[in-house]
Design a protein around this motif. Structure first.
Motif, PDB file in Angstrom:
ATOM      1  N   PHE A   9      42.034 -11.441  -3.135  1.00  0.00           N
ATOM      2  CA  PHE A   9      41.766 -10.656  -4.340  1.00  0.00           C
ATOM      3  C   PHE A   9      42.114 -11.439  -5.599  1.00  0.00           C
ATOM      4  O   PHE A   9      41.399 -11.345  -6.608  1.00  0.00           O
ATOM      5  N   ILE A  10      43.199 -12.207  -5.568  1.00  0.00           N
ATOM      6  CA  ILE A  10      43.558 -13.024  -6.726  1.00  0.00           C
ATOM      7  C   ILE A  10      42.418 -13.983  -7.067  1.00  0.00           C
ATOM      8  O   ILE A  10      42.095 -14.200  -8.240  1.00  0.00           O
ATOM      9  N   PHE A  11      41.804 -14.543  -6.039  1.00  0.00           N
ATOM     10  CA  PHE A  11      40.688 -15.457  -6.270  1.00  0.00           C
ATOM     11  C   PHE A  11      39.511 -14.718  -6.911  1.00  0.00           C
ATOM     12  O   PHE A  11      38.905 -15.214  -7.876  1.00  0.00           O
ATOM     13  N   VAL A  12      39.165 -13.541  -6.383  1.00  0.00           N
ATOM     14  CA  VAL A  12      38.041 -12.773  -6.927  1.00  0.00           C
ATOM     15  C   VAL A  12      38.327 -12.358  -8.367  1.00  0.00           C
ATOM     16  O   VAL A  12      37.466 -12.486  -9.251  1.00  0.00           O
ATOM     17  N   ALA A  13      39.543 -11.856  -8.630  1.00  0.00           N
ATOM     18  CA  ALA A  13      39.900 -11.428  -9.981  1.00  0.00           C
ATOM     19  C   ALA A  13      39.884 -12.602 -10.950  1.00  0.00           C
ATOM     20  O   ALA A  13      39.403 -12.485 -12.083  1.00  0.00           O
ATOM     21  N   GLY A  14      40.402 -13.756 -10.505  1.00  0.00           N
ATOM     22  CA  GLY A  14      40.372 -14.941 -11.351  1.00  0.00           C
ATOM     23  C   GLY A  14      38.956 -15.361 -11.688  1.00  0.00           C
ATOM     24  O   GLY A  14      38.656 -15.744 -12.826  1.00  0.00           O
ATOM     25  N   GLY A  15      38.058 -15.279 -10.706  1.00  0.00           N
ATOM     26  CA  GLY A  15      36.662 -15.624 -10.953  1.00  0.00           C
ATOM     27  C   GLY A  15      35.994 -14.684 -11.938  1.00  0.00           C
ATOM     28  O   GLY A  15      35.240 -15.114 -12.823  1.00  0.00           O
ATOM     29  N   ALA A  16      36.259 -13.379 -11.803  1.00  0.00           N
ATOM     30  CA  ALA A  16      35.673 -12.399 -12.715  1.00  0.00           C
ATOM     31  C   ALA A  16      36.177 -12.608 -14.140  1.00  0.00           C
ATOM     32  O   ALA A  16      35.401 -12.566 -15.108  1.00  0.00           O
ATOM     33  N   LEU A  17      37.479 -12.848 -14.289  1.00  0.00           N
ATOM     34  CA  LEU A  17      38.046 -13.101 -15.610  1.00  0.00           C
ATOM     35  C   LEU A  17      37.507 -14.392 -16.207  1.00  0.00           C
ATOM     36  O   LEU A  17      37.241 -14.483 -17.416  1.00  0.00           O
TER      37      LEU A  17
ATOM     38  N   PRO B 215      33.327 -16.830  -1.338  1.00  0.00           N
ATOM     39  CA  PRO B 215      34.398 -17.730  -0.872  1.00  0.00           C
ATOM     40  C   PRO B 215      35.651 -16.977  -0.442  1.00  0.00           C
ATOM     41  O   PRO B 215      36.292 -17.354   0.549  1.00  0.00           O
ATOM     42  N   ALA B 216      36.000 -15.914  -1.182  1.00  0.00           N
ATOM     43  CA  ALA B 216      37.204 -15.156  -0.845  1.00  0.00           C
ATOM     44  C   ALA B 216      37.081 -14.502   0.524  1.00  0.00           C
ATOM     45  O   ALA B 216      38.015 -14.549   1.341  1.00  0.00           O
ATOM     46  N   LEU B 217      35.930 -13.899   0.802  1.00  0.00           N
ATOM     47  CA  LEU B 217      35.744 -13.227   2.087  1.00  0.00           C
ATOM     48  C   LEU B 217      35.576 -14.223   3.228  1.00  0.00           C
ATOM     49  O   LEU B 217      36.041 -13.978   4.346  1.00  0.00           O
ATOM     50  N   VAL B 218      34.925 -15.346   2.957  1.00  0.00           N
ATOM     51  CA  VAL B 218      34.793 -16.381   3.984  1.00  0.00           C
ATOM     52  C   VAL B 218      36.180 -16.910   4.362  1.00  0.00           C
ATOM     53  O   VAL B 218      36.509 -17.061   5.548  1.00  0.00           O
ATOM     54  N   MET B 219      36.999 -17.197   3.361  1.00  0.00           N
ATOM     55  CA  MET B 219      38.349 -17.664   3.633  1.00  0.00           C
ATOM     56  C   MET B 219      39.186 -16.579   4.316  1.00  0.00           C
ATOM     57  O   MET B 219      39.985 -16.877   5.222  1.00  0.00           O
ATOM     58  N   TYR B 220      39.003 -15.338   3.903  1.00  0.00           N
ATOM     59  CA  TYR B 220      39.757 -14.246   4.526  1.00  0.00           C
ATOM     60  C   TYR B 220      39.403 -14.121   6.006  1.00  0.00           C
ATOM     61  O   TYR B 220      40.289 -13.999   6.859  1.00  0.00           O
TER      62      TYR B 220
END
Length: 275
Positions: free
Chosen positions: A110-118, A89-94
Motif C-alpha cells: 500500500f505504501i508503494f501504491v500511495a506513493g505512486g498516486a501522490l 507492481p505492488a500486487l505482483v510483489m505482494y
C-alpha cells in the motif's frame, strides 16, 4: 451557422485515436501483469510491466509528433499509470513475496501504491513550473521497474518469494517513499534526440542492447536500482547544506538553493579553466 457550431463541438468532444491506443496498450499490460501474478506466472507479470513502460514512453511522444495532445489524453495517461505502475507492481510483489509477511506485507504494498498516486498528483500539478531537466522524486515507471525487476530476477533464478520477503518489503517501501521525496533525478528531456552523433555513440548503444539481451532481468533491475540511488547522490552533491526540505516537504526555496549551487559550481569551474 448551427452546422458550424455542431462541428466545433464535435471536435471538442473527439478523442485522438493514435496516442490513446498506446496508453490503452500500456493499461492492458499492467492489468495483464496483475492477472498473471495471480496465477503464479511472475516472469510474465514482470515483463508485462516493462512492456507497459515502453508504451508509456511512446504515447506522449506520438502525441507531440502528431500534434494530437489533449487534456483527455493527459488524464487517461495518469489513470493508466496508477494501474500499470502503481497497482500492478505492488500486487505482483505482494503475490510473489509480501503475502507471507501478513499485515506488514500488504502495508508495504500500500505504501508503494500511495506513493505512486501522490507522485502522479504532484507531477500533474507542478507540470508547468517544474524544471524539465530534473524529476522531483523518483518517477513512478522507474519505481515500478525496481519492484518488477526484483520479481523478475528472483523468479528467473529460482528464488522463492518467501525466502526474500523481508528484503522485498524494504525495496518496495523504499521505492514508494522515493517517489514522494524531493530528490532530483535526471529526466533526460534535454537530450537532443534529433541531433547528429558520432559513430562511437552508435557503437555504445549497440553494445548496451547486447548487454541487456544477455541477462535482461538482472541488467534492467541493476540499471533502475542505480538510477534510484542517483537521486540522493545528485541532491546531496548539488546543495550547499542538506536540509529537510531537500528530502521531503515543500521545497520552493530549496529549488533556488539547488540551482544556485549548480551555477556557483559552474562559475568556479570556469574560473579554474581561465586561471
Amino acid at each position: 451557422m448551427s452546422n458550424d457550431s455542431s462541428n466545433a463541438s464535435g471536435k471538442s468532444r473527439g478523442i485522438y485515436l493514435l496516442p490513446n491506443l498506446f496508453t490503452t496498450a500500456g493499461l492492458f499490460s499492467g492489468f495483464y501483469a496483475i492477472v498473471a501474478s495471480m496465477n503464479d506466472r511472475f516472469i510474465e507479470a514482470a515483463v508485462a510491466i516493462f512492456i507497459a513502460m515502453v508504451f508509456d514512453g511512446l504515447d506522449g511522444r506520438v502525441a507531440r509528433m502528431t500534434n494530437t495532445e489533449s487534456d483527455f489524453g493527459a488524464e487517461f495517461d495518469s489513470m493508466a499509470d496508477i494501474v500499470s505502475f502503481g497497482m500492478a507492481p505492488a500486487l505482483v510483489m505482494y503475490n510473489y513475496a509480501l503475502a507471507d509477511l501478513g499485515k506488514i506485507g500488504w502495508l508495504a504494498a500500500f505504501i508503494f501504491v500511495a506513493g505512486g498516486a501522490l507522485r502522479l498528483a504532484r507531477f500533474n500539478t507542478n507540470l508547468g513550473s517544474s524544471d524539465k531537466k530534473f524529476f522531483q522524486g523518483l518517477a513512478i515507471p522507474s519505481a515500478a521497474a525496481i519492484v518488477a525487476g526484483l520479481v523478475w530476477v528472483g523468479s528467473e533464478y529460482g528464488v522463492e518469494g518467501s525466502d526474500i520477503a523481508g528484503f522485498a518489503a524494504v525495496v518496495t517501501i523504499c521505492a514508494g517513499l522515493l517517489m514522494v521525496t524531493n530528490f532530483r533525478y535526471h529526466s533526460f528531456k534535454d537530450v537532443d534526440w534529433k541531433g547528429k552523433v558520432s559513430f562511437l555513440v552508435i557503437l555504445v548503444i549497440v553494445l548496451a542492447f547486447v548487454i541487456v539481451a544477455t541477462q535482461p532481468s538482472l541488467v534492467l533491475f541493476s540499471i533502475f536500482f542505480l538510477y534510484a540511488l542517483s537521486g540522493p547522490v545528485l541532491t546531496i552533491k548539488n546543495v550547499k547544506k542538506l536540509k529537510l526540505g531537500h528530502v521531503v516537504g515543500d521545497d520552493d526555496d530549496d529549488d533556488a538553493d539547488f540551482n544556485d549551487n549548480k551555477e556557483t559550481k559552474k562559475e568556479a569551474e570556469k574560473t579554474e579553466k581561465e586561471d
